[in-house]
Every structure is written in C-alpha cells, then in structure tokens.
Design an enzyme around this catalytic site. Structure first.
Site, PDB file in Angstrom:
ATOM      1  N   GLU A   1       0.488  -0.938  -0.125  1.00 15.28           N
ATOM      2  CA  GLU A   1      -0.212   0.171   0.289  1.00 15.28           C
ATOM      3  C   GLU A   1       1.139   1.078  -0.311  1.00 15.28           C
ATOM      4  O   GLU A   1       1.148   1.944   1.143  1.00 15.28           O
ATOM      5  CB  GLU A   1      -0.779   0.160   1.248  1.00 15.28           C
ATOM      6  CG  GLU A   1      -1.816   1.565   1.345  1.00 15.28           C
ATOM      7  CD  GLU A   1      -2.794   1.941   2.704  1.00 15.28           C
ATOM      8  OE1 GLU A   1      -3.023   0.590   3.591  1.00 15.28           O
ATOM      9  OE2 GLU A   1      -3.614   2.292   2.697  1.00 15.28           O
TER      10      GLU A   1
ATOM     11  N   LYS B   1      -2.670  -1.947  -2.891  1.00 12.38           N
ATOM     12  CA  LYS B   1      -3.305  -1.389  -2.545  1.00 12.38           C
ATOM     13  C   LYS B   1      -3.042   0.606  -3.102  1.00 12.38           C
ATOM     14  O   LYS B   1      -2.091   1.090  -1.832  1.00 12.38           O
ATOM     15  CB  LYS B   1      -3.245  -1.701  -0.960  1.00 12.38           C
ATOM     16  CG  LYS B   1      -4.830  -0.664  -0.556  1.00 12.38           C
ATOM     17  CD  LYS B   1      -5.104  -0.985   0.388  1.00 12.38           C
ATOM     18  CE  LYS B   1      -5.992  -0.026   1.622  1.00 12.38           C
ATOM     19  NZ  LYS B   1      -6.801  -0.687   2.427  1.00 12.38           N
TER      20      LYS B   1
HETATM   21  C1  5MM Z   1      -8.336   1.889   7.764  1.00 10.70           C
HETATM   22  O1  5MM Z   1      -7.168   2.081   8.359  1.00 10.70           O
HETATM   23  C2  5MM Z   1      -6.081   1.488   7.875  1.00 10.70           C
HETATM   24  C3  5MM Z   1      -5.440   2.184   9.360  1.00 10.70           C
HETATM   25  O2  5MM Z   1      -4.536   3.122   9.254  1.00 10.70           O
HETATM   26  P1  5MM Z   1      -3.792   4.119  10.710  1.00 10.70           P
HETATM   27  O3  5MM Z   1      -2.461   2.825  11.097  1.00 10.70           O
HETATM   28  O4  5MM Z   1      -3.565   5.111   9.886  1.00 10.70           O
HETATM   29  O5  5MM Z   1      -4.236   3.748  11.976  1.00 10.70           O
HETATM   30  C4  5MM Z   1      -5.415   2.433   7.472  1.00 10.70           C
HETATM   31  O6  5MM Z   1      -4.027   1.768   6.993  1.00 10.70           O
HETATM   32  C5  5MM Z   1      -6.037   2.323   5.795  1.00 10.70           C
HETATM   33  O7  5MM Z   1      -6.306   0.658   5.325  1.00 10.70           O
HETATM   34  C6  5MM Z   1      -6.096   2.806   4.400  1.00 10.70           C
HETATM   35  O8  5MM Z   1      -5.654   3.889   4.918  1.00 10.70           O
HETATM   36  C7  5MM Z   1      -7.242   2.325   3.688  1.00 10.70           C
HETATM   37  O9  5MM Z   1      -7.844   3.198   3.690  1.00 10.70           O
HETATM   38  P2  5MM Z   1      -8.705   4.162   3.781  1.00 10.70           P
HETATM   39  O10 5MM Z   1      -9.955   4.687   5.105  1.00 10.70           O
HETATM   40  O11 5MM Z   1      -7.947   5.079   2.825  1.00 10.70           O
HETATM   41  O12 5MM Z   1      -9.923   3.777   2.453  1.00 10.70           O
END
Ligand code: 5MM
Length: 341
Positions: free
Chosen positions: A178, A220
C-alpha cells in the site's frame, strides 16, 4: 502445502470479479479518532463490540472477500466465544493483518515519511499465521508539496514495501502493498498523477530487485485525484487519470488492484470505482477496493455506540459493500443510494 501453493490459494480466495476487501485495521490512535467523532469511548470492549458487529454482518461474504484486522482484533473472541478471524471465515472472508507499526519523519528528507516495523517481522508473521491471518498489509505514506516526495523518499519507501513483501511471501503470507499518496493539499490532479506514477514506478522497481512474485501480491494504491483543497474532479476524469498511471506502472502479473478510499466520501469512492471499471477497457487486473473509511463511515454513524443500533449499522455496511460490488461491474448509479435493494 508448499509456500507457493499456500500463496496461490490465498490469492484465489481473495480475488474475484465481484468482491473487495474491508480495511478494519485502524491502529489505536486512529480508532480513537473515529470513536471520538461519534462520542464513543475507545475501550477494548467497545472496539470488540464494533468489530464483531462488522464481521458478523449477514451476507457480507457475498461482497467482501477479505478483511484487514488490527493486531488486537486478531486475538479477540466474540461474545459467543468465537475468535474474530473465525467469525470472518464463517462467511468466506479471509482474515488478514496490518503489520506496519505506523509512520514517522524520514531523516534527510524533510516533509517525507517512513513506516516502521521490519524488525522481527518474520517472527510476528509466524505468530499471526497461527492466529489465522493469511495475508498482510503495509502502508507507506507520501505527502505532496512543491518539493515532496523527494527522490530519497521515493527510494526509501519503495525499499520498505519491497522488503516487507519479500518477508511475507517467504512466510506464505500474501502481501498487500500500500503506497498511499495523500489527498492533502491544493495541487491539481496532474500533480497527483505525476507523483503516483513516480511512486508506483519506484515500488515495482524495488519489488523486482527483491524478487517479490507479483502473481502473489495485491496492490493497494490511491486513486489519482486533485488535492482536497483544490476541487472535486468528476468521476470520469478520475478514472481516466488513474488508469493512465496504472497502465504505465503496474505489470499485468499483479492479479488485483484494491484501491484505498483516502478521505473520499463513501458515495464519491463508489462513483469513482464505478467510473474506473466502466473505462477499464481490457485492463489486465481486477479493479476492486480495500476501503476503510468509505465502507465503515455510514456503519459507524448508524451504530453510535448503542446496542439497539447494531442491525442498522450492519445494514449500512452491507449497503456500501453491495454498491461497491456493483461498481466493480460498472453498474452503479448514484440513484441507487436511496433505493432499497
Ligand atoms: C483503516 O485504516 C488503516 C489503518 O490506518 P492507521 O495505521 O493510520 O491507523 C489504513 O491503513 C487503511 O487501511 C488505508 O489507509 C485505507 O483506508 P481508507 O480509509 O483510506 O480507505
């Protein structure tokens, strides 16, 4: 089972032309922020209630093939004494685990970040696998400014993603790679396209150097969008810009591209996915989701921390999952938001 067979099996369980991945791997500070917004205290019990509710949503497995969990969730049990990864499996949803340990500044590259967590990764993966995890996720974050990301930022972050992915595959765990180019800023869509192309180019170069098997990983990425302080681009513009960058950088061997939502609204993220799939024109990969906020936000709002709202919250999650599944086929229309199925 050989590691290769194990990886291939996980890819087959995760990738099809209808379903996507639910990102429910918010770290402790992030879930606290989400709960604060609905006035719910972020206690272990509340996190368990909320995440059990997500995973036991009836029919979720029709639209969701995998769920990314946070370490705490992987070891939790539902009220009925069922481990949460098993709750996911009951619906044919493959459990995965976020293995990065968050980001900090990258020394020598002001304004860039780097993600921590490589030390001891192989041992952690071994333990996560015993708890049921079949895939992992690691996120690197890139801010856009006039001078970021720097060349050092591009190289160092790509190297981290590739090293993580190589360790995962060695352990028989499918890596989700990602690289997230953030939406923050007032840049135009062209600048996001330029940076995303540089990022993905560096990432696939590093994956190649580290011998990562592209057939056994998922990407991702962010969609290509204008900065959130710039303007909102129409979905067909987002689709065109995103597909141009992906075609230039992502080898056909990658089975699936699962977009993050990155701060887009739930409906916006579905509309953009739909436009991407309508414009895909023989693109070699599945074009799917791994949304966190864009799948969960309506469910969180509907729940509000109250037991009597659990069913409404599950309905809200299922609705987003179903509409995103339609968007995978390019069959979504905003008018469907108000209709019951
Ligand atoms: C769900 O959020 C994930 C964990 O974020 P942190 O490490 O900041 O707590 C994050 O990695 C998420 O899987 C990705 O950013 C994609 O999530 P979004 O909300 O952007 O679809």
């Amino acid at each position: 089972m050989s590691t290769q067979t194990e990886l291939q099996q996980t890819i087959e369980d995760l990738v099809d032309d209808k379903r996507g991945i639910l990102a429910a791997d918010e770290s402790s500070p992030t879930i606290k922020k989400r709960f604060d917004a609905i006035n719910v205290e972020s206690t272990e019990a509340n996190r368990l209630t909320y995440r059990s509710m997500l995973l036991s949503t009836p029919e979720l497995g029709k639209y969701i093939s995998g769920v990314i969990l946070f370490e705490e969730t992987l070891g939790q049990e539902s009220e009925q004494g069922k481990p949460l990864p098993e709750l996911a499996w009951q619906q044919g949803i493959v459990p995965g685990i976020k293995v990065d340990k968050g980001k900090g500044p990258l020394p020598g590259a002001a304004g860039d970040f780097i993600t921590y967590g490589l030390d001891g990764l192989a041992e952690r993966l071994h333990a996560y696998k015993l708890l049921g995890a079949r895939f992992a996720k690691w996120r690197e974050v890139y801010a856009i400014t006039a001078s970021n990301p720097t060349q050092l930022g591009l190289t160092a972050n790509a190297e981290m993603l590739a090293r993580y992915a190589a360790v995962c595959q060695e352990q028989g765990i499918v890596p989700i790679v990602e690289p997230e180019v953030l939406m923050d800023g007032d840049h135009e869509i062209d600048r996001c396209a330029e940076v995303t192309e540089q990022v993905l180019h560096a990432v696939f170069h590093a994956l190649h150097l580290h011998g990562v098997k592209l057939e056994h990983m998922l990407l991702k990425p962010n969609m290509v969008l204008p900065g959130k302080d710039c303007r909102r681009a129409p979905a067909d513009e987002v689709a065109e810009a995103t597909l141009i960058v992906l075609r230039r950088t992502v080898p056909a061997a990658v089975p699936s591209i699962n977009f993050l939502s990155g701060g887009q609204g739930p409906e916006e993220a579905t509309e953009n996915l739909n436009a991407i799939n309508q414009a895909r024109n023989h693109a070699p990969w599945q074009l799917s989701i791994s949304y966190g906020r864009a799948l969960q936000q309506p469910a969180l709002q509907a729940w509000g921390g109250k037991a009597e709202n659990l069913e409404a919250a599950q309905e809200a999650l299922l609705k987003r999952a179903r509409l995103n599944s339609l968007a995978r086929e390019g069959k979504y229309h905003p008018g469907m938001e108000t209709k019951t199925p």
